[in-house]
Design a protein around this motif. Structure first.
Motif, PDB file in Angstrom:
ATOM      1  N   THR A 189      42.700  64.013  56.974  1.00  0.00           N
ATOM      2  CA  THR A 189      42.165  63.206  58.071  1.00  0.00           C
ATOM      3  C   THR A 189      42.359  61.723  57.786  1.00  0.00           C
ATOM      4  O   THR A 189      42.696  60.948  58.691  1.00  0.00           O
ATOM      5  N   LEU A 190      42.191  61.317  56.544  1.00  0.00           N
ATOM      6  CA  LEU A 190      42.432  59.927  56.170  1.00  0.00           C
ATOM      7  C   LEU A 190      43.886  59.557  56.457  1.00  0.00           C
ATOM      8  O   LEU A 190      44.168  58.495  57.034  1.00  0.00           O
ATOM      9  N   ASP A 191      44.813  60.425  56.088  1.00  0.00           N
ATOM     10  CA  ASP A 191      46.229  60.163  56.364  1.00  0.00           C
ATOM     11  C   ASP A 191      46.496  60.051  57.865  1.00  0.00           C
ATOM     12  O   ASP A 191      47.284  59.208  58.295  1.00  0.00           O
ATOM     13  N   ARG A 192      45.838  60.876  58.666  1.00  0.00           N
ATOM     14  CA  ARG A 192      46.004  60.793  60.124  1.00  0.00           C
ATOM     15  C   ARG A 192      45.508  59.450  60.655  1.00  0.00           C
ATOM     16  O   ARG A 192      46.130  58.847  61.529  1.00  0.00           O
ATOM     17  N   ARG A 193      44.365  58.994  60.143  1.00  0.00           N
ATOM     18  CA  ARG A 193      43.838  57.692  60.579  1.00  0.00           C
ATOM     19  C   ARG A 193      44.786  56.565  60.204  1.00  0.00           C
ATOM     20  O   ARG A 193      44.952  55.606  60.950  1.00  0.00           O
ATOM     21  N   LEU A 194      45.400  56.669  59.043  1.00  0.00           N
ATOM     22  CA  LEU A 194      46.344  55.637  58.617  1.00  0.00           C
ATOM     23  C   LEU A 194      47.604  55.642  59.472  1.00  0.00           C
ATOM     24  O   LEU A 194      48.182  54.590  59.738  1.00  0.00           O
ATOM     25  N   ASP A 195      48.036  56.821  59.909  1.00  0.00           N
ATOM     26  CA  ASP A 195      49.232  56.930  60.750  1.00  0.00           C
ATOM     27  C   ASP A 195      48.968  56.483  62.178  1.00  0.00           C
ATOM     28  O   ASP A 195      49.886  56.033  62.864  1.00  0.00           O
ATOM     29  N   ASP A 196      47.722  56.595  62.638  1.00  0.00           N
ATOM     30  CA  ASP A 196      47.354  56.244  64.006  1.00  0.00           C
ATOM     31  C   ASP A 196      47.005  54.757  64.064  1.00  0.00           C
ATOM     32  O   ASP A 196      45.917  54.344  63.698  1.00  0.00           O
ATOM     33  N   ARG A 197      47.948  53.943  64.520  1.00  0.00           N
ATOM     34  CA  ARG A 197      47.742  52.488  64.560  1.00  0.00           C
ATOM     35  C   ARG A 197      46.610  52.088  65.498  1.00  0.00           C
ATOM     36  O   ARG A 197      45.993  51.049  65.318  1.00  0.00           O
ATOM     37  N   SER A 198      46.311  52.905  66.503  1.00  0.00           N
ATOM     38  CA  SER A 198      45.240  52.558  67.434  1.00  0.00           C
ATOM     39  C   SER A 198      43.859  52.647  66.782  1.00  0.00           C
ATOM     40  O   SER A 198      42.901  52.064  67.279  1.00  0.00           O
ATOM     41  N   SER A 199      43.759  53.354  65.647  1.00  0.00           N
ATOM     42  CA  SER A 199      42.462  53.463  64.974  1.00  0.00           C
ATOM     43  C   SER A 199      42.117  52.179  64.224  1.00  0.00           C
ATOM     44  O   SER A 199      40.957  51.933  63.913  1.00  0.00           O
ATOM     45  N   ARG A 200      43.122  51.369  63.926  1.00  0.00           N
ATOM     46  CA  ARG A 200      42.942  50.098  63.206  1.00  0.00           C
ATOM     47  C   ARG A 200      42.257  50.275  61.845  1.00  0.00           C
ATOM     48  O   ARG A 200      41.610  49.372  61.354  1.00  0.00           O
ATOM     49  N   PHE A 201      42.394  51.462  61.278  1.00  0.00           N
ATOM     50  CA  PHE A 201      41.810  51.718  59.960  1.00  0.00           C
ATOM     51  C   PHE A 201      42.551  50.861  58.940  1.00  0.00           C
ATOM     52  O   PHE A 201      43.770  50.753  58.996  1.00  0.00           O
ATOM     53  N   PRO A 202      41.830  50.235  58.020  1.00  0.00           N
ATOM     54  CA  PRO A 202      42.493  49.360  57.042  1.00  0.00           C
ATOM     55  C   PRO A 202      43.559  50.094  56.232  1.00  0.00           C
ATOM     56  O   PRO A 202      43.354  51.230  55.809  1.00  0.00           O
ATOM     57  N   GLN A 203      44.669  49.432  56.048  1.00  0.00           N
ATOM     58  CA  GLN A 203      45.754  50.005  55.253  1.00  0.00           C
ATOM     59  C   GLN A 203      45.443  49.845  53.764  1.00  0.00           C
ATOM     60  O   GLN A 203      44.822  48.860  53.361  1.00  0.00           O
TER      61      GLN A 203
END
Length: 84
Positions: A34-48
């Motif tokens: 799930t963390l990897d999905r959030r990182l791949d989804d730019r719309s989530s704006r999760f910190p890189q």
């Protein structure tokens, strides 16, 4: 004072602390996938992450800022409903 704004004030005084992948997963109660999905989804704006060799690390201050921004976005519709 608004809790989200208070969290932003804390960013100025907090020392830099790094969290590894396992710590980030525990913090958000998510799996590595799930963390990897959030990182791949730019719309989530999760910190890189920051990379050190093959390991990923996140600055706690960046995660705190992300959390504060999400709270502001999530609280905004509720505040608008109060004034309707």
């Amino acid at each position: 004072m608004n809790r989200a704004l208070g969290a932003l004030d804390d960013l100025v005084t907090k020392p830099k602390r790094e969290l590894d992948t396992a710590a980030v997963c525990r913090r958000y109660r998510i799996s590595d996938t799930t963390l990897d999905r959030r990182l791949d989804d730019r719309s989530s704006r999760f910190p890189q992450p920051h990379w050190r060799g093959r390991r990923r690390f996140w600055l706690e201050s960046e995660l705190d800022a992300y959390d504060a921004a999400r709270r502001l976005v999530l609280e905004a519709p509720m505040k608008l409903e109060l004034f309707s």
